[in-house]
Write an enzyme that holds these catalytic residues in place. Structure first.
Site, PDB file in Angstrom:
ATOM      1  N   LYS A  20       0.866  -1.194   0.000  1.00  0.00           N
ATOM      2  CA  LYS A  20       0.000   0.000   0.000  1.00  0.00           C
ATOM      3  C   LYS A  20       0.895   1.234   0.000  1.00  0.00           C
ATOM      4  O   LYS A  20       1.774   1.381   0.852  1.00  0.00           O
ATOM      5  CB  LYS A  20      -0.903  -0.026   1.233  1.00  0.00           C
ATOM      6  CG  LYS A  20      -2.104   0.874   1.116  1.00  0.00           C
ATOM      7  CD  LYS A  20      -3.132   0.365   0.106  1.00  0.00           C
ATOM      8  CE  LYS A  20      -4.299  -0.331   0.765  1.00  0.00           C
ATOM      9  NZ  LYS A  20      -5.143  -1.065  -0.182  1.00  0.00           N
ATOM     10  N   THR A  65      -2.461  -5.900   0.480  1.00  0.00           N
ATOM     11  CA  THR A  65      -1.989  -4.517   0.659  1.00  0.00           C
ATOM     12  C   THR A  65      -2.812  -3.837   1.751  1.00  0.00           C
ATOM     13  O   THR A  65      -2.320  -2.984   2.481  1.00  0.00           O
ATOM     14  CB  THR A  65      -2.082  -3.692  -0.649  1.00  0.00           C
ATOM     15  OG1 THR A  65      -3.441  -3.514  -1.012  1.00  0.00           O
ATOM     16  CG2 THR A  65      -1.323  -4.337  -1.784  1.00  0.00           C
ATOM     17  N   PHE A 174     -17.313  19.456  17.158  1.00  0.00           N
ATOM     18  CA  PHE A 174     -18.345  19.673  16.133  1.00  0.00           C
ATOM     19  C   PHE A 174     -19.540  18.797  16.474  1.00  0.00           C
ATOM     20  O   PHE A 174     -19.458  17.576  16.418  1.00  0.00           O
ATOM     21  CB  PHE A 174     -17.809  19.347  14.729  1.00  0.00           C
ATOM     22  CG  PHE A 174     -18.774  19.728  13.634  1.00  0.00           C
ATOM     23  CD1 PHE A 174     -19.090  21.064  13.395  1.00  0.00           C
ATOM     24  CD2 PHE A 174     -19.396  18.756  12.853  1.00  0.00           C
ATOM     25  CE1 PHE A 174     -20.001  21.421  12.402  1.00  0.00           C
ATOM     26  CE2 PHE A 174     -20.303  19.107  11.855  1.00  0.00           C
ATOM     27  CZ  PHE A 174     -20.602  20.447  11.638  1.00  0.00           C
ATOM     28  N   ARG A 191     -11.618  16.932  18.580  1.00  0.00           N
ATOM     29  CA  ARG A 191     -11.158  16.463  17.277  1.00  0.00           C
ATOM     30  C   ARG A 191      -9.952  17.297  16.830  1.00  0.00           C
ATOM     31  O   ARG A 191      -9.660  18.340  17.421  1.00  0.00           O
ATOM     32  CB  ARG A 191     -12.276  16.561  16.227  1.00  0.00           C
ATOM     33  CG  ARG A 191     -12.672  17.982  15.893  1.00  0.00           C
ATOM     34  CD  ARG A 191     -13.677  18.086  14.746  1.00  0.00           C
ATOM     35  NE  ARG A 191     -13.928  19.492  14.420  1.00  0.00           N
ATOM     36  CZ  ARG A 191     -14.614  19.917  13.379  1.00  0.00           C
ATOM     37  NH1 ARG A 191     -15.170  19.059  12.542  1.00  0.00           N
ATOM     38  NH2 ARG A 191     -14.765  21.214  13.150  1.00  0.00           N
ATOM     39  N   GLN A 239     -16.273  27.171  10.602  1.00  0.00           N
ATOM     40  CA  GLN A 239     -16.917  28.442  10.268  1.00  0.00           C
ATOM     41  C   GLN A 239     -16.652  29.474  11.364  1.00  0.00           C
ATOM     42  O   GLN A 239     -16.367  30.646  11.089  1.00  0.00           O
ATOM     43  CB  GLN A 239     -18.439  28.248  10.117  1.00  0.00           C
ATOM     44  CG  GLN A 239     -18.876  27.489   8.870  1.00  0.00           C
ATOM     45  CD  GLN A 239     -18.936  25.982   9.020  1.00  0.00           C
ATOM     46  OE1 GLN A 239     -18.204  25.381   9.806  1.00  0.00           O
ATOM     47  NE2 GLN A 239     -19.803  25.341   8.246  1.00  0.00           N
ATOM     48  N   ASN A 265     -11.478  21.781   5.038  1.00  0.00           N
ATOM     49  CA  ASN A 265     -11.395  21.070   6.314  1.00  0.00           C
ATOM     50  C   ASN A 265     -10.597  19.790   6.062  1.00  0.00           C
ATOM     51  O   ASN A 265     -11.089  18.856   5.436  1.00  0.00           O
ATOM     52  CB  ASN A 265     -12.822  20.755   6.797  1.00  0.00           C
ATOM     53  CG  ASN A 265     -12.851  20.312   8.242  1.00  0.00           C
ATOM     54  OD1 ASN A 265     -11.816  20.085   8.851  1.00  0.00           O
ATOM     55  ND2 ASN A 265     -14.047  20.182   8.790  1.00  0.00           N
ATOM     56  N   HIS A 267      -9.657  16.659   6.918  1.00  0.00           N
ATOM     57  CA  HIS A 267     -10.180  15.704   7.901  1.00  0.00           C
ATOM     58  C   HIS A 267      -9.106  14.733   8.385  1.00  0.00           C
ATOM     59  O   HIS A 267      -8.335  14.199   7.598  1.00  0.00           O
ATOM     60  CB  HIS A 267     -11.330  14.906   7.284  1.00  0.00           C
ATOM     61  CG  HIS A 267     -12.452  15.757   6.793  1.00  0.00           C
ATOM     62  ND1 HIS A 267     -13.203  16.563   7.621  1.00  0.00           N
ATOM     63  CD2 HIS A 267     -12.946  15.952   5.544  1.00  0.00           C
ATOM     64  CE1 HIS A 267     -14.116  17.202   6.911  1.00  0.00           C
ATOM     65  NE2 HIS A 267     -13.971  16.855   5.640  1.00  0.00           N
TER      66      HIS A 267
HETATM   67  O1  LIG Z   1     -16.242  22.590  11.217  1.00  0.00           O
HETATM   68  C1  LIG Z   1     -17.043  21.920  10.526  1.00  0.00           C
HETATM   69  N1  LIG Z   1     -18.028  22.544   9.835  1.00  0.00           N
HETATM   70  C2  LIG Z   1     -18.932  21.870   9.075  1.00  0.00           C
HETATM   71  O2  LIG Z   1     -19.834  22.477   8.455  1.00  0.00           O
HETATM   72  C3  LIG Z   1     -18.795  20.465   9.013  1.00  0.00           C
HETATM   73  N2  LIG Z   1     -19.506  19.491   8.362  1.00  0.00           N
HETATM   74  C4  LIG Z   1     -18.912  18.318   8.669  1.00  0.00           C
HETATM   75  O3  LIG Z   1     -19.298  17.192   8.234  1.00  0.00           O
HETATM   76  N3  LIG Z   1     -17.860  18.501   9.501  1.00  0.00           N
HETATM   77  C5  LIG Z   1     -17.769  19.836   9.737  1.00  0.00           C
HETATM   78  N4  LIG Z   1     -16.897  20.577  10.475  1.00  0.00           N
END
Ligand SMILES: O=c1[nH]c(=O)c2[nH]c(=O)[nH]c2[nH]1
Length: 318
Positions: A20, A65, A174, A191, A239, A265, A267
């Site tokens: 991988k 993998t 969140f 998170r 936001q 974002n 993730h």
């Molecule tokens: O800070 C975030 N804003 C979002 O609007 C959002 N939507 C999401 O799925 N994760 C997050 N995180």
């Protein structure tokens, strides 16, 4: 028959390897309030006794993998990541010594370096002298941008930056969002919040040569305020962080009336290590999978009260 008793073939398999590639593993270590990051891109390539899978399709010698990927994440938790070299040695040894049919392992690792964000004076008094302990900016310079427009009378200067990558390893939540029948996202109370900032800011200077802003100083200060607001905001959403970053600039830099952000974002998902008997919990330093796409894209303009929005919505990267 050939010497090694394989049937004679008109076409012979040459060097081959598999595994991988590009496992994006992020390990946070918590030393009290001080967090440490190891952010790696790990590629595994294995070779050995693999003729059969190519010639006949028998997978009897194939360690999937997918397993090599799981191993990278599980070892990050179990063994830790002291250095990329040490981690690579550990992985290579594991693959070669645990499976007889694997004779060679090549582990390639890219490491992304992070620096701590220095806190503002006000905040360092508040948290006790030191830097913020869970906020980082990725090493390597961002790209600085500017756009100048002149119609013979008035000037408009919009400056900005892109690719300024930042991370908070805690102080981000969140939850409380809409849940409809397609919602599967779990609420998060601690998170990672990471983004690669693209921002533009519009100067209110239009014509007076005597009152021209000090462009270099302005850039440094805007960047500093943006980073500090990112680091010092306890975030309930990206936001909210966006608005804080913009308002910190507007409140501290009188030469700027408007700021527009485009914040992906980035993730980081907690890896499920339960199947390998490993607990992977945020509170004791966890291993994350840094996903590159799809990503949430949070965009918005922050304005001085009474000023007009003039940075075009789609001018994300000048
Ligand atoms: O800070 C975030 N804003 C979002 O609007 C959002 N939507 C999401 O799925 N994760 C997050 N995180």
């Amino acid at each position: 028959m050939t010497v090694n008793s394989r049937p004679a073939r008109p076409v012979i398999l040459g060097q081959n390897q598999y595994g991988k590639a590009e496992n994006r593993v992020v390990k946070i270590t918590r030393d009290g309030a001080t967090h440490h990051i190891k952010d790696l891109n790990v590629s595994v390539a294995l070779s050995g006794d693999m003729d059969d899978v190519h010639y006949s399709g028998s997978n009897a010698h194939v360690l999937p993998t997918d397993t090599t990927k799981n191993t990278v994440f599980a070892k990050a938790k179990e063994h830790g990541i002291e250095s990329a070299e040490q981690f690579g040695i550990h992985l290579a040894r594991h693959f070669v010594t645990s499976q007889e049919v694997i004779h060679q392992a090549r582990i390639r690792i890219e490491e992304y370096a992070w620096e701590r964000i220095e806190s503002s004076d006000a905040n360092s008094r508040f948290i006790g002298a030191d830097e913020v302990k869970h906020s980082f900016v990725r090493k390597g310079q961002e790209t600085r941008l500017t756009q100048i427009t002149y119609d013979g009378e008035k000037w408009e200067v919009v400056s900005g930056l892109k690719d300024l990558t930042v991370m908070n390893s805690t102080n981000s939540e969140f939850w409380g969002y809409i849940k409809d029948k397609y919602t599967t996202l779990q609420e998060a109370y601690d998170r990672i919040l990471a983004t690669s900032v693209a921002a533009q800011w519009r100067f209110n200077w239009t014509d007076d040569e005597q009152k021209m802003p000090h462009w270099e100083k302005s850039y440094e200060q805007v960047r500093k305020h943006m980073l500090q607001a990112f680091a010092e905001t306890y975030s309930l959403s990206l936001q909210q962080t966006l608005y804080q970053m913009g308002s910190r600039i507007i409140n501290n830099r009188s030469e700027i009336d408007e700021v527009r952000f485009s914040l992906p974002n980035k993730h980081h998902f907690l890896v499920d290590l339960e199947p390998f008997g490993l607990k992977n919990e945020t509170a004791d330093g966890a291993v994350y999978y840094a996903a590159d796409r799809p990503y949430g894209l949070i965009e918005g303009t922050v304005l001085r009260d009474g000023c007009e929005a003039r940075i075009p919505v789609d001018m994300t990267n000048l």
